[in-house]
Structure formats: C-alpha cells, structure tokens
Motif scaffolding. Sequence first.
Motif, PDB file in Angstrom:
ATOM      1  N   PRO A  37       5.352   0.383  -2.242  1.00 30.36           N
ATOM      2  CA  PRO A  37       6.388   1.008  -3.066  1.00 30.36           C
ATOM      3  C   PRO A  37       5.777   2.034  -4.026  1.00 30.36           C
ATOM      4  CG  PRO A  37       6.421  -1.407  -3.284  1.00 30.36           C
ATOM      5  CD  PRO A  37       5.236  -1.048  -2.455  1.00 30.36           C
ATOM      6  N   ASP A  38       6.511   3.093  -4.291  1.00 32.67           N
ATOM      7  CA  ASP A  38       6.026   4.162  -5.174  1.00 32.67           C
ATOM      8  C   ASP A  38       5.553   3.623  -6.516  1.00 32.67           C
ATOM      9  OD1 ASP A  38       6.457   6.048  -3.227  1.00 32.67           O
ATOM     10  OD2 ASP A  38       8.402   6.677  -4.027  1.00 32.67           O
ATOM     11  N   ALA A  39       6.253   2.617  -7.040  1.00 31.59           N
ATOM     12  CA  ALA A  39       5.914   2.067  -8.359  1.00 31.59           C
ATOM     13  C   ALA A  39       4.536   1.417  -8.376  1.00 31.59           C
ATOM     14  CB  ALA A  39       6.975   1.051  -8.785  1.00 31.59           C
ATOM     15  N   LEU A  40       4.048   0.957  -7.223  1.00 30.40           N
ATOM     16  CA  LEU A  40       2.761   0.273  -7.148  1.00 30.40           C
ATOM     17  C   LEU A  40       1.651   1.133  -6.553  1.00 30.40           C
ATOM     18  CD1 LEU A  40       3.908  -3.181  -5.735  1.00 30.40           C
ATOM     19  CD2 LEU A  40       3.424  -2.583  -8.110  1.00 30.40           C
ATOM     20  N   ARG A  41       2.026   2.158  -5.817  1.00 31.29           N
ATOM     21  CA  ARG A  41       1.069   2.947  -5.033  1.00 31.29           C
ATOM     22  C   ARG A  41      -0.108   3.462  -5.865  1.00 31.29           C
ATOM     23  NH1 ARG A  41       2.342   4.578   0.018  1.00 31.29           N
ATOM     24  NH2 ARG A  41       0.765   5.914   0.918  1.00 31.29           N
ATOM     25  N   SER A  42       0.146   3.911  -7.071  1.00 34.87           N
ATOM     26  CA  SER A  42      -0.916   4.503  -7.894  1.00 34.87           C
ATOM     27  C   SER A  42      -1.964   3.470  -8.322  1.00 34.87           C
ATOM     28  CB  SER A  42      -0.330   5.188  -9.122  1.00 34.87           C
ATOM     29  OG  SER A  42       0.305   4.239  -9.942  1.00 34.87           O
ATOM     30  N   SER A  43      -1.625   2.188  -8.221  1.00 32.65           N
ATOM     31  CA  SER A  43      -2.548   1.115  -8.625  1.00 32.65           C
ATOM     32  C   SER A  43      -3.337   0.547  -7.448  1.00 32.65           C
ATOM     33  CB  SER A  43      -1.764  -0.039  -9.262  1.00 32.65           C
ATOM     34  OG  SER A  43      -1.030   0.421 -10.355  1.00 32.65           O
ATOM     35  N   CYS A  44      -3.095   1.051  -6.246  1.00 33.65           N
ATOM     36  CA  CYS A  44      -3.600   0.407  -5.031  1.00 33.65           C
ATOM     37  C   CYS A  44      -4.589   1.248  -4.242  1.00 33.65           C
ATOM     38  CB  CYS A  44      -2.424   0.105  -4.097  1.00 33.65           C
ATOM     39  SG  CYS A  44      -1.202  -1.014  -4.779  1.00 33.65           S
ATOM     40  N   PHE A  45      -5.393   0.513  -3.468  1.00 32.69           N
ATOM     41  CA  PHE A  45      -6.144   1.099  -2.376  1.00 32.69           C
ATOM     42  C   PHE A  45      -5.230   0.966  -1.159  1.00 32.69           C
ATOM     43  CE2 PHE A  45      -9.470  -0.363  -5.263  1.00 32.69           C
ATOM     44  CZ  PHE A  45     -10.287   0.760  -5.323  1.00 32.69           C
ATOM     45  N   ILE A  46      -4.797   2.078  -0.601  1.00 32.99           N
ATOM     46  CA  ILE A  46      -3.882   2.052   0.539  1.00 32.99           C
ATOM     47  C   ILE A  46      -4.707   1.885   1.816  1.00 32.99           C
ATOM     48  CG2 ILE A  46      -2.092   3.333   1.795  1.00 32.99           C
ATOM     49  CD1 ILE A  46      -1.293   2.451  -1.107  1.00 32.99           C
ATOM     50  N   ILE A  47      -4.310   0.893   2.633  1.00 33.01           N
ATOM     51  CA  ILE A  47      -5.069   0.546   3.847  1.00 33.01           C
ATOM     52  C   ILE A  47      -4.150   0.549   5.062  1.00 33.01           C
ATOM     53  CG2 ILE A  47      -6.754  -0.870   2.585  1.00 33.01           C
ATOM     54  CD1 ILE A  47      -5.180  -3.374   3.652  1.00 33.01           C
ATOM     55  N   ASN A  48      -4.763   0.542   6.247  1.00 39.95           N
ATOM     56  CA  ASN A  48      -4.015   0.307   7.480  1.00 39.95           C
ATOM     57  C   ASN A  48      -3.600  -1.155   7.508  1.00 39.95           C
ATOM     58  OD1 ASN A  48      -4.082   2.801   8.921  1.00 39.95           O
ATOM     59  ND2 ASN A  48      -6.253   2.456   9.329  1.00 39.95           N
ATOM     60  N   VAL A  49      -2.356  -1.434   7.898  1.00 38.31           N
ATOM     61  CA  VAL A  49      -1.921  -2.817   8.094  1.00 38.31           C
ATOM     62  C   VAL A  49      -2.440  -3.235   9.473  1.00 38.31           C
ATOM     63  CG1 VAL A  49       0.054  -4.374   8.306  1.00 38.31           C
ATOM     64  CG2 VAL A  49       0.130  -2.471   6.683  1.00 38.31           C
ATOM     65  N   GLU A  50      -3.225  -4.302   9.497  1.00 32.53           N
ATOM     66  CA  GLU A  50      -3.836  -4.774  10.738  1.00 32.53           C
ATOM     67  C   GLU A  50      -3.570  -6.267  10.894  1.00 32.53           C
ATOM     68  OE1 GLU A  50      -5.167  -2.810  12.863  1.00 32.53           O
ATOM     69  OE2 GLU A  50      -5.596  -1.006  11.696  1.00 32.53           O
ATOM     70  N   PRO A  51      -3.565  -6.759  12.140  1.00 36.30           N
ATOM     71  CA  PRO A  51      -3.361  -8.200  12.349  1.00 36.30           C
ATOM     72  C   PRO A  51      -4.552  -9.014  11.841  1.00 36.30           C
ATOM     73  CG  PRO A  51      -3.840  -7.097  14.428  1.00 36.30           C
ATOM     74  CD  PRO A  51      -3.733  -6.026  13.383  1.00 36.30           C
ATOM     75  N   ILE A  52      -4.278 -10.269  11.506  1.00 35.55           N
ATOM     76  CA  ILE A  52      -5.312 -11.214  11.079  1.00 35.55           C
ATOM     77  C   ILE A  52      -5.475 -12.204  12.229  1.00 35.55           C
ATOM     78  CG2 ILE A  52      -5.967 -12.931   9.349  1.00 35.55           C
ATOM     79  CD1 ILE A  52      -3.956 -11.540   7.447  1.00 35.55           C
ATOM     80  N   SER A  53      -6.702 -12.398  12.695  1.00 38.02           N
ATOM     81  CA  SER A  53      -6.920 -13.204  13.900  1.00 38.02           C
ATOM     82  C   SER A  53      -7.058 -14.701  13.637  1.00 38.02           C
ATOM     83  CB  SER A  53      -8.157 -12.704  14.649  1.00 38.02           C
ATOM     84  OG  SER A  53      -9.318 -12.940  13.873  1.00 38.02           O
ATOM     85  N   ASP A  54      -7.221 -15.087  12.364  1.00 37.40           N
ATOM     86  CA  ASP A  54      -7.444 -16.500  12.054  1.00 37.40           C
ATOM     87  C   ASP A  54      -7.063 -16.735  10.593  1.00 37.40           C
ATOM     88  OD1 ASP A  54      -8.204 -19.130  12.344  1.00 37.40           O
ATOM     89  OD2 ASP A  54     -10.284 -18.710  12.848  1.00 37.40           O
TER      90      ASP A  54
END
Length: 125
Positions: A37-54
Amino acid sequence: MVKTERVVFSTQVLEIGAEVNDFKTINMAILFGNEAPDALRSSCFIINVEPISDQIETGMKIRFDNQEYIITSVGNEVQHNLGRLGHTTISFTGKTEAKLPGTIYVSEKDYPVIKVGTKIQIVAE
C-alpha cells in the motif's frame, strides 16, 4: 561430510523506500511485495513475492547477499504474510520470543547492507 543447504525462500530487492533508514535505527527492516500500500511503501524494501517451500523455523539462516543471520524466533503470521504478500518485518535483535506475529527475529549483528538487487534467502541445513 558436507552439509547441504536447501533454499526455503529466495527473492530480490526491487526498490527501497525513502524512509527505510528510520527503521534501521531500531534494527528493523520491513519487506513487502510490489503490491505494498502507498501508505507503507516508503518504509519498505520492495521485493518479488515468491513461494516458500517449507515452514520457516528457528535455527534457519537468512542471508542478504553474503551477510548471514541465524533466525532466533518466527512470528505466527510470517509464513502466510511472506508467501502471500511478500510482507514480513525482520528484527535484528536476537529475541527468542516472537512478540510481533509478522516478524522474523534474527541474531543481533550489524545491520546488513541492502540495496536494489540484493538477494534475500532463507536457508535450512
């Protein structure tokens, strides 16, 4: 005997919010997928959403390129939020009890150098 690692989660930093250094002062990093969300974006490291295998568990390691930290505690919302939204907070405090449900706590060491292109991995031995 050589220990083999398995990668449980792997992603890359796409963008760095203008206010991430505010969280560096309290030893925290916030990760969020591109749908942040725009309200949080400036506080974040934006990453690719990837599956978690375990299941992400205490004792696993998280790496920021070649900087490695031991996971000391995992909040009960981490698995769901990270896998679905690319969202979690990483606390570099070494706490062994997860006070915040969406937070991964890791060994207390120097804050990692995180830049656009940094590879973030969670690995198990």
